[in-house]
Design a protein around this motif. Structure first.
Motif, PDB file in Angstrom:
ATOM      1  N   LEU A  17       0.830  -1.207   0.000  1.00 21.64           N
ATOM      2  CA  LEU A  17       0.000   0.000   0.000  1.00 21.64           C
ATOM      3  C   LEU A  17       0.867   1.261   0.000  1.00 21.64           C
ATOM      4  N   ALA A  18       1.956   1.238   0.768  1.00 21.30           N
ATOM      5  CA  ALA A  18       2.877   2.388   0.786  1.00 21.30           C
ATOM      6  C   ALA A  18       3.512   2.583  -0.589  1.00 21.30           C
ATOM      7  N   ALA A  19       3.860   1.495  -1.248  1.00 16.31           N
ATOM      8  CA  ALA A  19       4.458   1.576  -2.585  1.00 16.31           C
ATOM      9  C   ALA A  19       3.473   2.168  -3.589  1.00 16.31           C
ATOM     10  N   GLN A  20       2.180   2.040  -3.303  1.00 17.29           N
ATOM     11  CA  GLN A  20       1.135   2.615  -4.159  1.00 17.29           C
ATOM     12  C   GLN A  20       0.776   4.037  -3.700  1.00 17.29           C
ATOM     13  N   SER A  21       1.543   4.574  -2.741  1.00 19.18           N
ATOM     14  CA  SER A  21       1.284   5.894  -2.148  1.00 19.18           C
ATOM     15  C   SER A  21      -0.061   5.962  -1.431  1.00 19.18           C
ATOM     16  N   SER A  22      -0.562   4.828  -0.969  1.00 15.71           N
ATOM     17  CA  SER A  22      -1.802   4.774  -0.187  1.00 15.71           C
ATOM     18  C   SER A  22      -1.431   4.777   1.296  1.00 15.71           C
ATOM     19  N   PHE A  23      -0.862   5.909   1.722  1.00 16.01           N
ATOM     20  CA  PHE A  23      -0.270   5.996   3.054  1.00 16.01           C
ATOM     21  C   PHE A  23      -1.306   5.860   4.173  1.00 16.01           C
ATOM     22  N   ASN A  24      -2.491   6.469   3.992  1.00 18.72           N
ATOM     23  CA  ASN A  24      -3.534   6.352   5.016  1.00 18.72           C
ATOM     24  C   ASN A  24      -3.991   4.914   5.184  1.00 18.72           C
ATOM     25  N   GLU A  25      -4.030   4.164   4.073  1.00 21.47           N
ATOM     26  CA  GLU A  25      -4.431   2.765   4.130  1.00 21.47           C
ATOM     27  C   GLU A  25      -3.313   1.890   4.700  1.00 21.47           C
ATOM     28  N   ALA A  26      -2.070   2.255   4.430  1.00 22.90           N
ATOM     29  CA  ALA A  26      -0.923   1.465   4.905  1.00 22.90           C
ATOM     30  C   ALA A  26      -0.724   1.605   6.416  1.00 22.90           C
ATOM     31  N   LEU A  27      -0.984   2.777   6.937  1.00 23.70           N
ATOM     32  CA  LEU A  27      -0.692   3.094   8.340  1.00 23.70           C
ATOM     33  C   LEU A  27      -1.245   2.061   9.328  1.00 23.70           C
ATOM     34  N   PRO A  28      -2.535   1.692   9.272  1.00 25.36           N
ATOM     35  CA  PRO A  28      -3.034   0.729  10.269  1.00 25.36           C
ATOM     36  C   PRO A  28      -2.370  -0.649  10.175  1.00 25.36           C
ATOM     37  N   HIS A  29      -1.887  -1.006   8.984  1.00 23.79           N
ATOM     38  CA  HIS A  29      -1.229  -2.313   8.840  1.00 23.79           C
ATOM     39  C   HIS A  29       0.141  -2.306   9.521  1.00 23.79           C
ATOM     40  N   PHE A  30       0.843  -1.171   9.428  1.00 24.92           N
ATOM     41  CA  PHE A  30       2.116  -1.064  10.147  1.00 24.92           C
ATOM     42  C   PHE A  30       1.882  -0.953  11.655  1.00 24.92           C
ATOM     43  N   GLU A  31       0.788  -0.280  12.042  1.00 26.52           N
ATOM     44  CA  GLU A  31       0.446  -0.228  13.473  1.00 26.52           C
ATOM     45  C   GLU A  31       0.200  -1.636  14.005  1.00 26.52           C
ATOM     46  N   LYS A  32      -0.552  -2.421  13.243  1.00 27.30           N
ATOM     47  CA  LYS A  32      -0.873  -3.795  13.671  1.00 27.30           C
ATOM     48  C   LYS A  32       0.394  -4.653  13.697  1.00 27.30           C
ATOM     49  N   ALA A  33       1.262  -4.507  12.676  1.00 24.97           N
ATOM     50  CA  ALA A  33       2.511  -5.276  12.649  1.00 24.97           C
ATOM     51  C   ALA A  33       3.377  -4.926  13.862  1.00 24.97           C
ATOM     52  N   ALA A  34       3.466  -3.629  14.181  1.00 21.50           N
ATOM     53  CA  ALA A  34       4.250  -3.208  15.350  1.00 21.50           C
ATOM     54  C   ALA A  34       3.652  -3.779  16.627  1.00 21.50           C
ATOM     55  N   GLU A  35       2.324  -3.782  16.698  1.00 21.60           N
ATOM     56  CA  GLU A  35       1.639  -4.337  17.878  1.00 21.60           C
ATOM     57  C   GLU A  35       1.911  -5.845  18.004  1.00 21.60           C
ATOM     58  N   ILE A  36       1.777  -6.575  16.901  1.00 23.11           N
ATOM     59  CA  ILE A  36       1.992  -8.029  16.919  1.00 23.11           C
ATOM     60  C   ILE A  36       3.417  -8.354  17.368  1.00 23.11           C
ATOM     61  N   SER A  37       4.382  -7.531  16.918  1.00 28.04           N
ATOM     62  CA  SER A  37       5.789  -7.779  17.267  1.00 28.04           C
ATOM     63  C   SER A  37       6.115  -7.335  18.687  1.00 28.04           C
ATOM     64  N   GLY A  38       5.132  -6.783  19.370  1.00 28.32           N
ATOM     65  CA  GLY A  38       5.371  -6.273  20.714  1.00 28.32           C
ATOM     66  C   GLY A  38       6.236  -5.018  20.683  1.00 28.32           C
ATOM     67  N   GLY A  39       6.214  -4.316  19.559  1.00 31.33           N
ATOM     68  CA  GLY A  39       7.015  -3.101  19.415  1.00 31.33           C
ATOM     69  C   GLY A  39       8.502  -3.375  19.341  1.00 31.33           C
ATOM     70  N   LYS A  40       8.865  -4.580  18.903  1.00 30.60           N
ATOM     71  CA  LYS A  40      10.285  -4.968  18.898  1.00 30.60           C
ATOM     72  C   LYS A  40      10.833  -5.192  17.490  1.00 30.60           C
ATOM     73  N   ASP A  41      10.081  -4.795  16.464  1.00 30.00           N
ATOM     74  CA  ASP A  41      10.556  -4.978  15.096  1.00 30.00           C
ATOM     75  C   ASP A  41      10.926  -3.624  14.512  1.00 30.00           C
TER      76      ASP A  41
END
Length: 156
Positions: free
Chosen positions: A70-94
């Motif tokens: 999504l970021a590569a498509q410049s869909s930054f608003n759509e990409a943001l929650p996916h990175f938030e979720k990835a950071a959450e899943i990793s426990g903020g350690k990635d």
């Protein structure tokens, strides 16, 4: 394994065959999406990664890969929650998910949140000893802090 070896066509073929047998294989959707993205087919990549995320919302790799496409498509608003979720899943350690989260906050006009996410990424980059990444993050933090301060100034 084929994808890591750069064997994109084989990887795409294998995933398509697997999905013909079972359309709900999240791992196949994720791998196919990643392979299509590497092949430059971002639209179809996003569709398969979306399916992977729907099937397994707590899959770090699925969320991260979808965010990147999504970021590569410049869909930054759509990409943001996916990175938030990835950071959450990793426990903020990635480091990478935190770094992309910071970049998305910046791209969506949220420099203060970008600084917060970048500071978390900086701490993690320090723990893994990635000096180059630390330098890049420090430079962006300084830039975003200036932006955040400017954003807080009253309009004249």
């Amino acid at each position: 394994a084929m994808l890591e070896q750069g064997r994109l066509e084989e990887s795409i073929e294998q995933c398509q065959m697997a999905l013909e047998a079972d359309a709900d294989l999240a791992a196949a959707h994720n791998t196919l999406g990643a392979a299509l993205a590497r092949n430059g087919d971002l639209q179809n990549a996003a569709a398969h990664l979306n399916k992977a995320v729907q099937l397994t919302p707590d899959c770090f790799e699925c969320q991260f890969n979808l965010g990147r496409v999504l970021a590569a498509q410049s869909s930054f608003n759509e990409a943001l929650p996916h990175f938030e979720k990835a950071a959450e899943i990793s426990g903020g350690k990635d480091v990478q998910s935190l770094w992309f989260l910071a970049l998305m906050f910046n791209e969506t006009g949220q420099p203060a949140q970008a600084v917060t996410a970048a500071e978390r990424a900086l701490a993690d980059a320090g723990q893994v000893g990635d000096a180059e990444m630390q330098q890049t993050i420090r430079q962006k933090i300084a830039e975003w802090q200036r932006l955040a301060q400017g954003a807080d100034l009253p309009a004249r």
